[in-house]
Enzyme design. Structure first.
Site, PDB file in Angstrom:
ATOM      1  N   GLU A   1      10.724  15.272  15.140  1.00 57.60           N
ATOM      2  CA  GLU A   1      10.959  15.453  13.705  1.00 57.60           C
ATOM      3  C   GLU A   1      10.198  16.323  13.068  1.00 57.60           C
ATOM      4  OE1 GLU A   1       9.952  11.726  11.536  1.00 57.60           O
ATOM      5  OE2 GLU A   1      11.924  12.216  10.275  1.00 57.60           O
TER       6      GLU A   1
ATOM      7  N   CYS B   1      13.892  11.048   6.210  1.00 54.89           N
ATOM      8  CA  CYS B   1      13.807  10.626   7.589  1.00 54.89           C
ATOM      9  C   CYS B   1      15.138  10.657   8.272  1.00 54.89           C
ATOM     10  CB  CYS B   1      13.365   9.118   7.869  1.00 54.89           C
ATOM     11  SG  CYS B   1      13.663   7.780   6.593  1.00 54.89           S
TER      12      CYS B   1
ATOM     13  N   GLU C   1      10.380   1.362  10.397  1.00 57.56           N
ATOM     14  CA  GLU C   1      11.319   2.238  10.117  1.00 57.56           C
ATOM     15  C   GLU C   1      10.630   3.459  10.352  1.00 57.56           C
ATOM     16  OE1 GLU C   1      13.022   5.059   8.721  1.00 57.56           O
ATOM     17  OE2 GLU C   1      12.978   4.562   6.682  1.00 57.56           O
TER      18      GLU C   1
ATOM     19  N   LYS D   1       0.909  -1.173   0.007  1.00 55.01           N
ATOM     20  CA  LYS D   1       0.099   0.121   0.086  1.00 55.01           C
ATOM     21  C   LYS D   1       0.837   1.323   0.180  1.00 55.01           C
ATOM     22  CE  LYS D   1      -1.948   2.582   3.184  1.00 55.01           C
ATOM     23  NZ  LYS D   1      -2.116   3.746   2.645  1.00 55.01           N
TER      24      LYS D   1
HETATM   25  P1  ADP Z   1       3.452  10.488   7.167  1.00 55.74           P
HETATM   26  O1  ADP Z   1       3.013  11.552   8.360  1.00 55.74           O
HETATM   27  O2  ADP Z   1       4.882  10.581   6.778  1.00 55.74           O
HETATM   28  O3  ADP Z   1       2.700  10.351   6.098  1.00 55.74           O
HETATM   29  P2  ADP Z   1       2.118   8.065   8.251  1.00 55.74           P
HETATM   30  O4  ADP Z   1       2.625   7.323   9.355  1.00 55.74           O
HETATM   31  O5  ADP Z   1       0.920   9.082   8.422  1.00 55.74           O
HETATM   32  O6  ADP Z   1       3.123   9.073   7.856  1.00 55.74           O
HETATM   33  O7  ADP Z   1       1.984   7.319   7.002  1.00 55.74           O
HETATM   34  C1  ADP Z   1       2.873   6.368   6.250  1.00 55.74           C
HETATM   35  C2  ADP Z   1       2.023   5.476   5.759  1.00 55.74           C
HETATM   36  O8  ADP Z   1       1.181   4.812   6.527  1.00 55.74           O
HETATM   37  C3  ADP Z   1       1.316   5.728   4.531  1.00 55.74           C
HETATM   38  O9  ADP Z   1       1.005   4.862   3.711  1.00 55.74           O
HETATM   39  C4  ADP Z   1      -0.154   5.855   5.457  1.00 55.74           C
HETATM   40  O10 ADP Z   1      -1.232   5.563   4.452  1.00 55.74           O
HETATM   41  C5  ADP Z   1       0.015   4.485   6.263  1.00 55.74           C
HETATM   42  N1  ADP Z   1      -0.903   4.780   7.298  1.00 55.74           N
HETATM   43  C6  ADP Z   1      -1.530   5.905   8.178  1.00 55.74           C
HETATM   44  N2  ADP Z   1      -2.065   5.497   9.432  1.00 55.74           N
HETATM   45  C7  ADP Z   1      -2.236   4.176   9.302  1.00 55.74           C
HETATM   46  C8  ADP Z   1      -3.020   3.327  10.017  1.00 55.74           C
HETATM   47  N3  ADP Z   1      -3.643   3.745  10.988  1.00 55.74           N
HETATM   48  N4  ADP Z   1      -2.858   2.107   9.596  1.00 55.74           N
HETATM   49  C9  ADP Z   1      -2.220   1.469   8.573  1.00 55.74           C
HETATM   50  N5  ADP Z   1      -1.307   2.438   7.862  1.00 55.74           N
HETATM   51  C10 ADP Z   1      -1.432   3.554   8.035  1.00 55.74           C
END
Ligand code: ADP
Length: 489
Positions: A378, A279, A245, A172
């Site tokens: 960060e 990162c 990560e 995803k």
């Molecule tokens: P960023 O702030 O860098 O976007 P996130 O952690 O929000 O970091 O997102 C990184 C990835 O994790 C994206 O693919 C996002 O769709 C996914 N993501 C965010 N929230 C969830 C969740 N609750 N469950 C699974 N995947 C998630």
């Protein structure tokens, strides 16, 4: 342009029947829409990946190697198209995305070869006519959830070793950059159907079912600390292994024995590359007092010379930030720092010359301390906060005073100072005089809040396989230690 999900080798809409928009951060225009995936889509993808696993895990190593090399060849053939696509939805300059494309091809090549090397070892037997094999086998179906900043690189660091180890994958992408991952449907289309499946959507609706589905056996995630922590809890409920990560708050030490002009260029690149949306961006600078004034002046002057503009263009150093939300977060962090006493030396605002796009000026701050959010967490923005320190010991102590442990850097010509810092600063990667450079064959990952698990290197392959001990006794005979006890031959 591929704007459909890819499940079991077929291009499909979401069961939700809904779509969401993908925005170009440089123009704020809608590029296209993509399916808004949900749990039902995930289950279809997971079923396809489980079916494909039965064959893929057993495929011969030469055949698998050839298929992974073919992935790399196709990436290179379509490299320019791919680089431009990453720029259009993510805003990173195309010149950098050409590098990203090359690194991805190289990662697939590396794991194509590593995957046909050893899958375990033979250990000394405890009794005669026995053999103890330690065989590393795949987990099954890997749920790979990736972010937007290096969207295909961080995909490759998971998918290439996962496939090389014999797993199948449900991938995803981030909701901000789905297109360059969906593009890989055509890169992977020579693999048996279902070996890789790509769903797209939002975290809660589409990402979480990938973690909670009983049909996935390992989660590989790159993203924020908050999301990582949440997913670790979900995975723990099924005792499912998860690689995390997560973010960093990387320190960067500038010693006083170096050439200041070179140090400024290294520091500016490490702070502002991809607008600090890396990162391992340097987020805290510790500069030794004797050169501090010259270094700060140099940083201010050099930062002003960086060229902001259309990231598709040839003469551009910095594009826009990925989203308006990200820009506002950066602005809020700076405002908070200034309120607590930080001083803006240059930057700190939206550039006047653009009437659209999420641009932000590279910003240098001084008079900062560890009490401020900009030094503690960060930011993921083009900010270089600089703190002046008296000596290397103080620099190391301050650098280590963090909840994170992803990367750390030092510039010095003295081996003793470099190694003192390398030994004492908690970080998954420590760079001496060449910050941010990775190596496919060496591990990358975090300590402390920056996560656990390693990507790249043999460690990055081993994280996608688990050990099984196969004990062979080549002589089937009654053993003296079976029931009834005290029986003798
Ligand atoms: P960023 O702030 O860098 O976007 P996130 O952690 O929000 O970091 O997102 C990184 C990835 O994790 C994206 O693919 C996002 O769709 C996914 N993501 C965010 N929230 C969830 C969740 N609750 N469950 C699974 N995947 C998630």
């Amino acid at each position: 342009m591929l704007n459909l999900m890819w499940i079991n080798g077929e291009f499909v809409e979401s069961a939700s029947t809904q779509r969401f928009e993908v925005i170009n951060p440089a123009t704020e225009e809608v590029i296209t829409t993509v399916p808004r995936g949900n749990g039902e889509d995930v289950e279809r993808a997971v079923a396809a990946a489980n079916a494909a696993y039965l064959h893929w895990r057993k495929i011969g190593s030469l055949e698998r190697k050839e298929m992974l090399h073919e992935v790399a060849r196709k990436i290179r053939t379509r490299g320019e198209e791919l680089a431009q696509l990453i720029t259009s939805e993510g805003g990173k300059p195309v010149i950098e995305n050409r590098d990203e494309v090359e690194w991805v091809a190289s990662c697939f090549e590396y794991y194509a070869e590593l995957g046909r090397d050893q899958i375990g070892r033979v250990v000394a037997p405890v009794f005669e006519h026995q053999m103890s094999l330690v065989v590393k086998e795949p987990f099954g179906v890997v749920a790979a959830i990736v972010p937007w900043n290096y969207p295909i690189l961080l995909m490759a660091w998971k998918v290439a070793p996962a496939l090389a180890a014999g797993n199948t994958v449900v991938l995803k992408p981030s909701e901000l950059t789905p297109l360059c991952n969906l593009f890989f449907a055509e890169i992977f289309d020579h693999l048996p159907r279902g070996v890789v499946n790509i769903v797209c959507g939002f975290g809660k609706e589409c990402g979480e079912p990938m973690v909670t589905s009983p049909g996935t056996h390992l989660v590989a995630f790159t993203g924020s600390v908050d999301t990582g922590r949440h997913l670790a809890v979900l995975a723990a409920q099924q005792l499912k292994k998860i690689h995390l990560e997560l973010g960093g708050n990387d320190p960067f030490i500038v010693c006083d024995d170096i050439d200041v002009d070179t140090a400024v260029r290294a520091a500016a690149w490490t702070a502002f590359l991809n607008n600090g949306q890396v990162c391992t961006s340097a987020e805290r600078f510790y500069v030794l007092e004797p050169i501090a004034k010259k270094f700060i002046e140099g940083m201010a002057e050099f930062s002003k010379s960086l060229r902001l503009g259309n990231p598709m263009g040839p003469d551009v150093d910095l594009g826009p930030l990925v989203s308006e939300a990200q820009r506002q977060k950066v602005e809020a962090r700076i405002a908070q720092g200034v309120q607590q006493g930080a001083k803006i030396i240059t930057g700190g605002k939206r550039p006047a010359q653009f009437d659209c796009g999420y641009f932000f000026e590279p910003t240098v701050l001084t008079q900062v301390d560890e009490g401020m959010e900009i030094m503690r967490s960060e930011t993921f923005g083009p900010i270089a906060p600089i703190q002046v320190v008296k000596n290397i010991e103080e620099a190391i102590a301050r650098a280590n005073n963090s909840e994170y442990g992803l990367g750390a850097s030092i510039l010095t010509n003295y081996l003793e100072k470099a190694m003192l810092a390398a030994e004492n600063i908690k970080a998954g990667t420590f760079w001496i005089n060449d910050p941010l450079t990775d190596n496919d064959a060496a591990p990358f990952g975090g300590m402390r809040l920056s996560g656990h698990g390693r990507e790249l290197g043999i460690e990055g392959l081993d994280d996608f396989r688990e050990a099984k001990h196969i004990l062979i006794d080549y002589k089937l005979e009654r053993k003296s230690y079976w029931f009834p006890y005290r029986w003798e031959k």
